[in-house]
Design a protein around this motif. Sequence first.
Motif, PDB file in Angstrom:
ATOM      1  N   ALA A   1       0.304  11.676  19.254  1.00  0.00           N
ATOM      2  CA  ALA A   1      -0.831  12.660  19.846  1.00  0.00           C
ATOM      3  C   ALA A   1      -1.462  13.460  18.899  1.00  0.00           C
ATOM      4  O   ALA A   1      -2.624  13.649  18.881  1.00  0.00           O
ATOM      5  N   THR A   2      -0.810  14.077  17.820  1.00  0.00           N
ATOM      6  CA  THR A   2      -1.061  15.103  17.064  1.00  0.00           C
ATOM      7  C   THR A   2      -1.313  14.410  15.639  1.00  0.00           C
ATOM      8  O   THR A   2      -1.473  14.790  14.666  1.00  0.00           O
ATOM      9  N   GLY A   3      -1.081  12.990  15.267  1.00  0.00           N
ATOM     10  CA  GLY A   3      -1.052  12.508  14.179  1.00  0.00           C
ATOM     11  C   GLY A   3      -2.359  11.682  13.650  1.00  0.00           C
ATOM     12  O   GLY A   3      -3.436  11.450  14.503  1.00  0.00           O
ATOM     13  N   ALA A   4      -2.437  11.650  12.321  1.00  0.00           N
ATOM     14  CA  ALA A   4      -3.407  11.000  11.743  1.00  0.00           C
ATOM     15  C   ALA A   4      -2.738  10.565  10.286  1.00  0.00           C
ATOM     16  O   ALA A   4      -2.058  11.087   9.606  1.00  0.00           O
ATOM     17  N   ALA A   5      -2.974   9.278   9.604  1.00  0.00           N
ATOM     18  CA  ALA A   5      -2.607   8.920   8.342  1.00  0.00           C
ATOM     19  C   ALA A   5      -3.783   8.293   7.603  1.00  0.00           C
ATOM     20  O   ALA A   5      -4.510   7.377   8.253  1.00  0.00           O
ATOM     21  N   SER A   6      -3.585   8.263   6.314  1.00  0.00           N
ATOM     22  CA  SER A   6      -4.477   7.614   5.360  1.00  0.00           C
ATOM     23  C   SER A   6      -3.560   6.545   4.657  1.00  0.00           C
ATOM     24  O   SER A   6      -2.757   7.143   3.820  1.00  0.00           O
ATOM     25  N   ILE A   7      -3.908   5.453   4.255  1.00  0.00           N
ATOM     26  CA  ILE A   7      -3.232   4.203   3.778  1.00  0.00           C
ATOM     27  C   ILE A   7      -4.143   3.731   2.854  1.00  0.00           C
ATOM     28  O   ILE A   7      -5.246   3.051   3.183  1.00  0.00           O
ATOM     29  N   THR A   8      -3.788   3.597   1.414  1.00  0.00           N
ATOM     30  CA  THR A   8      -4.542   2.706   0.328  1.00  0.00           C
ATOM     31  C   THR A   8      -3.801   1.659   0.086  1.00  0.00           C
ATOM     32  O   THR A   8      -2.728   1.599  -0.260  1.00  0.00           O
ATOM     33  N   LEU A   9      -4.442   0.501   0.328  1.00  0.00           N
ATOM     34  CA  LEU A   9      -3.995  -0.834  -0.140  1.00  0.00           C
ATOM     35  C   LEU A   9      -4.085  -1.232  -1.564  1.00  0.00           C
ATOM     36  O   LEU A   9      -5.097  -0.559  -2.041  1.00  0.00           O
TER      37      LEU A   9
ATOM     38  N   ARG B   1      11.758   3.350  13.894  1.00  0.00           N
ATOM     39  CA  ARG B   1      10.906   3.755  13.100  1.00  0.00           C
ATOM     40  C   ARG B   1      11.319   5.007  12.049  1.00  0.00           C
ATOM     41  O   ARG B   1      12.248   5.650  12.566  1.00  0.00           O
ATOM     42  N   GLN B   2      10.864   5.058  11.211  1.00  0.00           N
ATOM     43  CA  GLN B   2      10.955   6.142  10.038  1.00  0.00           C
ATOM     44  C   GLN B   2       9.736   6.966   9.995  1.00  0.00           C
ATOM     45  O   GLN B   2       8.735   6.665  10.061  1.00  0.00           O
ATOM     46  N   ALA B   3       9.866   8.378   9.787  1.00  0.00           N
ATOM     47  CA  ALA B   3       8.756   9.282   9.546  1.00  0.00           C
ATOM     48  C   ALA B   3       7.808   8.848   8.243  1.00  0.00           C
ATOM     49  O   ALA B   3       8.593   8.579   7.437  1.00  0.00           O
ATOM     50  N   ALA B   4       6.659   8.667   8.228  1.00  0.00           N
ATOM     51  CA  ALA B   4       5.717   8.620   7.407  1.00  0.00           C
ATOM     52  C   ALA B   4       5.675   9.796   6.549  1.00  0.00           C
ATOM     53  O   ALA B   4       5.530  10.845   6.887  1.00  0.00           O
ATOM     54  N   ALA B   5       5.278   9.858   5.390  1.00  0.00           N
ATOM     55  CA  ALA B   5       5.123  10.725   4.331  1.00  0.00           C
ATOM     56  C   ALA B   5       4.266  10.366   2.945  1.00  0.00           C
ATOM     57  O   ALA B   5       4.200   9.187   2.771  1.00  0.00           O
ATOM     58  N   PRO B   6       3.486  11.155   2.405  1.00  0.00           N
ATOM     59  CA  PRO B   6       2.376  10.856   1.604  1.00  0.00           C
ATOM     60  C   PRO B   6       3.508  10.486   0.282  1.00  0.00           C
ATOM     61  O   PRO B   6       4.652  10.698   0.043  1.00  0.00           O
ATOM     62  N   GLY B   7       2.925   9.265  -0.377  1.00  0.00           N
ATOM     63  CA  GLY B   7       3.463   8.563  -1.264  1.00  0.00           C
ATOM     64  C   GLY B   7       4.450   7.449  -0.814  1.00  0.00           C
ATOM     65  O   GLY B   7       5.089   6.517  -1.688  1.00  0.00           O
ATOM     66  N   ALA B   8       4.909   7.452   0.462  1.00  0.00           N
ATOM     67  CA  ALA B   8       5.731   6.302   1.061  1.00  0.00           C
ATOM     68  C   ALA B   8       5.114   5.086   0.779  1.00  0.00           C
ATOM     69  O   ALA B   8       3.804   4.928   1.199  1.00  0.00           O
TER      70      ALA B   8
ATOM     71  N   GLY C   1       0.850  -1.343   0.038  1.00  0.00           N
ATOM     72  CA  GLY C   1      -0.007  -0.049   0.098  1.00  0.00           C
ATOM     73  C   GLY C   1       0.729   1.313  -0.049  1.00  0.00           C
ATOM     74  O   GLY C   1       2.151   1.097   0.056  1.00  0.00           O
ATOM     75  N   THR C   2       0.191   2.646  -0.035  1.00  0.00           N
ATOM     76  CA  THR C   2       0.780   3.649  -0.102  1.00  0.00           C
ATOM     77  C   THR C   2       0.234   4.495   0.908  1.00  0.00           C
ATOM     78  O   THR C   2      -1.196   4.555   1.078  1.00  0.00           O
ATOM     79  N   PHE C   3       0.834   5.461   1.789  1.00  0.00           N
ATOM     80  CA  PHE C   3       0.232   6.456   2.226  1.00  0.00           C
ATOM     81  C   PHE C   3      -0.244   7.730   1.430  1.00  0.00           C
ATOM     82  O   PHE C   3       0.477   8.104   0.604  1.00  0.00           O
ATOM     83  N   LYS C   4      -1.472   8.001   1.687  1.00  0.00           N
ATOM     84  CA  LYS C   4      -2.194   9.020   0.832  1.00  0.00           C
ATOM     85  C   LYS C   4      -1.917  10.444   1.502  1.00  0.00           C
ATOM     86  O   LYS C   4      -1.840  11.248   0.919  1.00  0.00           O
ATOM     87  N   GLN C   5      -2.173  10.363   3.062  1.00  0.00           N
ATOM     88  CA  GLN C   5      -2.275  11.779   3.631  1.00  0.00           C
ATOM     89  C   GLN C   5      -1.499  11.269   4.933  1.00  0.00           C
ATOM     90  O   GLN C   5      -1.824  10.318   5.540  1.00  0.00           O
ATOM     91  N   VAL C   6      -0.941  12.313   5.499  1.00  0.00           N
ATOM     92  CA  VAL C   6      -0.090  12.099   6.473  1.00  0.00           C
ATOM     93  C   VAL C   6      -0.411  13.533   7.444  1.00  0.00           C
ATOM     94  O   VAL C   6       0.144  14.624   6.662  1.00  0.00           O
ATOM     95  N   GLU C   7      -0.637  13.592   8.566  1.00  0.00           N
ATOM     96  CA  GLU C   7      -0.788  14.943   9.247  1.00  0.00           C
ATOM     97  C   GLU C   7      -0.250  14.454  10.598  1.00  0.00           C
ATOM     98  O   GLU C   7      -0.429  13.600  11.355  1.00  0.00           O
ATOM     99  N   GLY C   8       0.641  15.451  11.358  1.00  0.00           N
ATOM    100  CA  GLY C   8       1.296  15.754  12.382  1.00  0.00           C
ATOM    101  C   GLY C   8       2.434  14.334  12.491  1.00  0.00           C
ATOM    102  O   GLY C   8       3.135  14.105  11.605  1.00  0.00           O
TER     103      GLY C   8
END
Length: 160
Positions: free
Chosen positions: A74-82, A55-62, A38-45
Motif C-alpha cells: 500500500a505504501t510501495g513504489a519501485a522502478s526497474i530498468t531492464l 518473497r524478499q524485500a527489494a532494494a536499489p541495486g537488487a 534488470g535492476t531495481f533503480k528506486q524502491v520506496e516503501g
Amino acid sequence: MSKLARLMSLLLCLTFVSWGARAQTNPIAPAAEVPRIGTFKQVEGEAWIGPADARQAAAPGAGVGLAQRVSTGATGAASITLKDGTVLTMGPNTTMDLSKFQFDTTTQEGNFLLDLLQGSVRVVTGLLARINPDLFKVQTPTSVVGVRGTDFIVETQAAR
C-alpha cells in the motif's frame, strides 16, 4: 606476542573474511537459478521480489530475474530498468510477473511480456519496442496490450 605473529594472525583473519564475502550470494535471485534481466533503480516503501510465500524485500541495486514476481504494498513504489533500457515504474498495490524477456545486445532483437496481475505500471520502452513493437506486450487479467507508443501507463484491478 611478536609483531610478526600479530601480523600473521591479522592476515589470516582477513583471508577468512574475504573468502566469506566471496561465498555470499544474492538471496533474492541466485545467478545460477534466475537469469538477471534488470535492476531495481528506486524502491520506496514496501516492495518485494518472489511469490508471496517466499518473497524478499527489494532494494536499489537488487537484480530482477526472468519469470520473477515483483510486488508493492500500500505504501510501495519501485522502478526497474531492464537490459534493453525499458523502465518499469510500479505504483502502490501492484503485482506483476516478468514472464518473458529476451534481448540480444548484438542484434538488438528479442521479445517482452509483462503480466500485470493488479495495480499500475508506467512503461517507458527501450530498444525492444522501438525495433519490433509487435514483440513487446503487456497482459492483464482481461486483455493483452500491444505497444504502439514509447511511454504509457497500464492499470488493472485484481481478478475477483
